[in-house]
Scaffold this motif. Structure first.
Motif, PDB file in Angstrom:
ATOM      1  N   GLU A  91     -30.552   6.015  30.730  1.00 48.98           N
ATOM      2  CA  GLU A  91     -29.199   5.367  30.272  1.00 48.98           C
ATOM      3  C   GLU A  91     -29.480   4.053  30.026  1.00 48.98           C
ATOM      4  O   GLU A  91     -28.944   3.419  29.015  1.00 48.98           O
ATOM      5  N   ARG A  92     -29.835   3.254  30.846  1.00 51.32           N
ATOM      6  CA  ARG A  92     -30.127   1.784  30.812  1.00 51.32           C
ATOM      7  C   ARG A  92     -31.119   1.652  29.719  1.00 51.32           C
ATOM      8  O   ARG A  92     -31.081   0.426  28.845  1.00 51.32           O
ATOM      9  N   LEU A  93     -32.194   2.176  29.785  1.00 49.33           N
ATOM     10  CA  LEU A  93     -33.294   2.015  28.696  1.00 49.33           C
ATOM     11  C   LEU A  93     -32.673   2.279  27.319  1.00 49.33           C
ATOM     12  O   LEU A  93     -33.003   1.616  26.235  1.00 49.33           O
ATOM     13  N   MET A  94     -31.819   3.410  27.176  1.00 47.01           N
ATOM     14  CA  MET A  94     -31.160   3.802  25.883  1.00 47.01           C
ATOM     15  C   MET A  94     -30.333   2.516  25.549  1.00 47.01           C
ATOM     16  O   MET A  94     -30.173   2.298  24.290  1.00 47.01           O
ATOM     17  N   GLN A  95     -29.384   1.984  26.547  1.00 49.55           N
ATOM     18  CA  GLN A  95     -28.567   0.866  26.202  1.00 49.55           C
ATOM     19  C   GLN A  95     -29.392  -0.118  25.441  1.00 49.55           C
ATOM     20  O   GLN A  95     -28.830  -1.037  24.629  1.00 49.55           O
ATOM     21  N   GLU A  96     -30.532  -0.131  25.958  1.00 51.14           N
ATOM     22  CA  GLU A  96     -31.490  -1.495  25.598  1.00 51.14           C
ATOM     23  C   GLU A  96     -32.222  -1.032  24.247  1.00 51.14           C
ATOM     24  O   GLU A  96     -32.356  -1.941  23.208  1.00 51.14           O
ATOM     25  N   TYR A  97     -32.868   0.032  24.081  1.00 47.79           N
ATOM     26  CA  TYR A  97     -33.578   0.308  23.019  1.00 47.79           C
ATOM     27  C   TYR A  97     -32.700   1.182  22.061  1.00 47.79           C
ATOM     28  O   TYR A  97     -33.056   0.896  20.728  1.00 47.79           O
ATOM     29  N   ILE A  98     -31.877   2.085  22.028  1.00 49.58           N
ATOM     30  CA  ILE A  98     -31.221   2.779  21.154  1.00 49.58           C
ATOM     31  C   ILE A  98     -29.585   2.413  21.533  1.00 49.58           C
ATOM     32  O   ILE A  98     -28.782   3.351  22.036  1.00 49.58           O
ATOM     33  N   PRO A  99     -29.064   1.333  21.315  1.00 50.11           N
ATOM     34  CA  PRO A  99     -27.607   0.898  21.609  1.00 50.11           C
ATOM     35  C   PRO A  99     -26.704   1.745  20.840  1.00 50.11           C
ATOM     36  O   PRO A  99     -25.739   2.434  21.591  1.00 50.11           O
ATOM     37  N   ASP A 100     -26.866   2.047  19.689  1.00 50.37           N
ATOM     38  CA  ASP A 100     -25.684   2.922  18.731  1.00 50.37           C
ATOM     39  C   ASP A 100     -25.589   4.184  19.323  1.00 50.37           C
ATOM     40  O   ASP A 100     -24.752   4.771  19.350  1.00 50.37           O
ATOM     41  N   LEU A 101     -26.899   5.012  19.686  1.00 48.65           N
ATOM     42  CA  LEU A 101     -27.010   6.142  20.274  1.00 48.65           C
ATOM     43  C   LEU A 101     -26.277   6.461  21.665  1.00 48.65           C
ATOM     44  O   LEU A 101     -25.541   7.183  22.002  1.00 48.65           O
ATOM     45  N   TYR A 102     -26.560   5.223  22.442  1.00 51.07           N
ATOM     46  CA  TYR A 102     -25.805   5.126  23.748  1.00 51.07           C
ATOM     47  C   TYR A 102     -24.433   5.092  23.404  1.00 51.07           C
ATOM     48  O   TYR A 102     -23.679   5.913  24.531  1.00 51.07           O
TER      49      TYR A 102
END
Length: 410
Positions: free
Chosen positions: A38-49
């Motif tokens: 989830e932290r990686l998503m927040q960094e790489y794919i913030p809109d999907l997160y």
């Protein structure tokens, strides 16, 4: 393919039980990895997160199957093999690269879904999309291009444990245990559902394998029957070939004997024709000699008759006796005339007899010539018949052999 399905099931079982030892993880460790994702998503794919936060979708709801089975539960083998190669080369962090790549490539579709739609999208459309080798190749290229450092993962892991310690300090033990119990029950239900799905896939794969095996056995039986028929046809063809070779050898031997016989008959007929020609030549010479002798004798008689005054009056110019004697003959010489007539008559009879014998010999010679010509005709007919018989037999035998060989080649 059935073999690929069976191997996929085997790989799934192996990783389902083997990755726990590989990760050396319990549920707490697994949730730590979900937190890192989830932290990686927040960094790489913030809109999907942010979308997942809005619909209440957490990482453990869709990524648990990925991490527990190393993507073997749903994805094709050629993609799983590539992931295993990367895992052996770069370590466990590869699963985050692949997970982020999957989320990034599906971002546009996932943003438009709600909670239930997102879970359904992860179960069906996502694995189906990567059955194409081209799509799987692009996905792995994207995963390899995303650089995730171990330092960053360690940072997220430390952050997770700090949060967990703070939650444990703030919560009462009973509430914490109840919350953990609810989480474990949810995880247990989810894992049971995943286990049921895997069991259903395994049963379906076994049924498909059984069906394919039955079809393969039927094809094998049909091919074995066809092979036996082909072998029998081959044996029959070899027997027919040997029989034809024997008949051909017999035919050649028969033709050779007939040819030798025909040559001997031709030689025999040639000798008969030579003898016939020789006999005809001899008879012609004898006839010519006899005719020449007869003509000489007749010429001598004619000269004697013409030289005699008395005899010349008895014969005409053609050499025949005249019908009446001249009345002017002297009466005193009648006795002498009668004697001369008698002598001439005797000579004439002898000459007629000799001429008759000559004609008889000529007739006999002509009869012999005709007889020899008849024998010659018969001999020539026999030679022609022998030639025709030998030629017809040879031609029919060649046609028979050629027809049999044509049928065999057809």
């Amino acid at each position: 393919m059935p073999e690929e399905q069976a191997f996929s099931v085997l790989v799934k079982i192996m990783f389902d039980y083997g990755l726990r030892d590989l990760f050396k993880q319990n549920f707490e460790d697994l949730h730590c990895k979900f937190f890192q994702l989830e932290r990686l998503m927040q960094e790489y794919i913030p809109d999907l997160y942010n979308h997942f936060l809005n619909v209440g979708l957490e990482a453990h709801m869709y990524a648990s199957q990925w991490f527990l089975t190393l993507f073997t539960a749903k994805f094709p083998l050629y993609m799983v093999f590539h992931i295993i190669d990367l895992l052996l080369c770069e370590g466990i962090s590869v699963i985050f690269n692949v997970a982020l790549a999957l989320l990034k490539t599906s971002k546009d579709d996932l943003i438009q879904t709600d909670f239930e739609g997102a879970l359904k999208f992860f179960r069906v459309p996502v694995p189906k999309r990567y059955r194409s080798e081209e799509n799987a190749k692009k996905l792995m290229e994207l995963a390899c291009s995303m650089k995730i450092s171990q330092k960053k993962l360690k940072k997220f892991e430390k952050e997770y444990h700090t949060i967990r310690e703070q939650q444990e300090q703030q919560e009462a033990p009973i509430e914490r245990y109840e919350r953990e119990n609810r989480r474990l029950q949810e995880a247990n239900m989810r894992l049971e559902q995943e286990n049921d799905d895997l069991a259903h896939e395994l049963v379906s794969s076994k049924i498909a394998l059984r069906k394919d095996l039955d079809n393969a056995e039927e094809k094998a039986d049909a091919l074995n029957k066809e092979l036996l028929l082909t072998k029998q046809k081959l044996v029959d063809s070899e027997d027919e070939k040997r029989r034809l070779e024997e008949e051909s050898a017999q035919l050649k031997e028969m033709c050779r004997r007939e040819l030798d016989k025909s040559e001997s008959e031709i030689k025999k007929n040639g000798s008969i024709i030579g003898e016939y020609k020789q006999i005809c030549s001899q008879l012609s010479e004898r006839l010519e000699k006899q005719q020449s002798a007869n003509r000489g004798e007749l010429e001598k008689i004619r000269v004697k008759v013409e030289g005699c005054d008395k005899c010349s009056s008895l014969f005409n110019k053609e050499g025949r006796v005249r019908a009446a004697v001249s009345a002017a003959a002297p009466p005193g010489g009648s006795e002498e005339t009668d004697e001369e007539k008698e002598a001439l008559k005797n000579q004439l009879r002898e000459m007629e007899l000799e001429l008759a014998q000559t004609k008889l010999q000529l007739v006999e010679a002509e009869c012999k010539i005709q007889d020899l010509e008849h024998h010659l005709g018969l001999a020539l007919n026999e030679v022609q018949a022998a030639k025709k018989t030998w030629f017809n037999r040879t031609l029919s035998s060649i046609k028979t052999v050629t027809g049999a060989q044509g049928k065999e080649s057809a």
